[in-house]
Enzyme design. Sequence first.
Site, PDB file in Angstrom:
ATOM      1  N   ALA A  91      16.804 -29.137  -9.114  1.00 10.62           N
ATOM      2  CA  ALA A  91      17.285 -27.858  -9.630  1.00 10.62           C
ATOM      3  C   ALA A  91      18.744 -27.694  -9.235  1.00 10.62           C
ATOM      4  O   ALA A  91      19.186 -28.220  -8.213  1.00 10.62           O
ATOM      5  CB  ALA A  91      16.461 -26.700  -9.088  1.00 10.62           C
ATOM      6  N   GLY A 105      22.267 -31.670 -15.827  1.00 13.12           N
ATOM      7  CA  GLY A 105      22.232 -33.019 -16.390  1.00 13.12           C
ATOM      8  C   GLY A 105      21.981 -33.054 -17.877  1.00 13.12           C
ATOM      9  O   GLY A 105      21.752 -34.121 -18.455  1.00 13.12           O
ATOM     10  N   GLU A 111      12.988 -31.117 -19.828  1.00  9.93           N
ATOM     11  CA  GLU A 111      12.541 -30.722 -18.494  1.00  9.93           C
ATOM     12  C   GLU A 111      11.614 -29.512 -18.560  1.00  9.93           C
ATOM     13  O   GLU A 111      10.579 -29.465 -17.880  1.00  9.93           O
ATOM     14  CB  GLU A 111      13.747 -30.417 -17.606  1.00  9.93           C
ATOM     15  CG  GLU A 111      14.517 -31.650 -17.181  1.00  9.93           C
ATOM     16  CD  GLU A 111      15.789 -31.328 -16.433  1.00  9.93           C
ATOM     17  OE1 GLU A 111      16.227 -32.172 -15.634  1.00  9.93           O
ATOM     18  OE2 GLU A 111      16.361 -30.235 -16.644  1.00  9.93           O
TER      19      GLU A 111
END
Length: 262
Positions: A91, A105, A111
């Site tokens: 995180a 990212g 995710e």
Amino acid sequence: MPAELSPIDTAKFAAARRAVDLVQDGMKLGLGTGSTAAWMVRCLAERVREEGLRVQGVPTSTRTAELARALGIQVVTLDEAKWLDLTIDGADEFDADFNLIKGGGAALLQEKIVATASDRMVVIADAAKEVAHLGAFPLPVEVIPFGWQSTKMLIEETLEGMDVLGREVTLRLSGDAPLLTDEKNYILDLHLKRIGEPRKLGLALNQIAGVVENGLFIDICDTVVVGHGDGRVSLRDLQSGQAEEGFIDMDRARNIFADLGD
């Protein structure tokens, strides 16, 4: 093998190593994206190699998939796995309620899909990622390239009615061109400084035409594992309220460090 890890990499490794201890034989796992998640993949691969641990991993990005395959972890798609026992991911920020900002990212869409298709989400982080209020880290919002500037204007308009300290919105670049996600979308970074009502903001952003998903993870994370530069590690579970403290023996990391190229 590197002579010594930096304190930040030691913290990331410690968190990753402790989280991988939660993995049981036969599990279907969500494999996160980012520098801390990369440590987790290496730690998981070590257990697969040394213990014969049988797991299936669903990566949240192309680069995680490539790393997992290279290290001998069985990789499957989420459609093949259908549902996951556990997702372990990093995180960019987390608060006391385990609300998260993710997407540094540029993998926030996959995710979030993977995390919400899991019985449990465990976040691994170094201690610097814990904050009193979300927002110091820019909030990523994935948007469709078509009409992205109009979408940006609608986001800026929405922010006028939100409890935030900053309202600058920037397009994330890769060199001179817009950065593309795995889904070929753009990322808008919202520089908000402080988010007073993350749940309200997340819902409002996803109502905007052109927005695919935002990087606020609300009511998704169950457990946080925090690593420190001296090898200390703490595990906190939101539901039980329990916290465990421990220490990771860095000498055990030799075979993991050996496959690091940098």
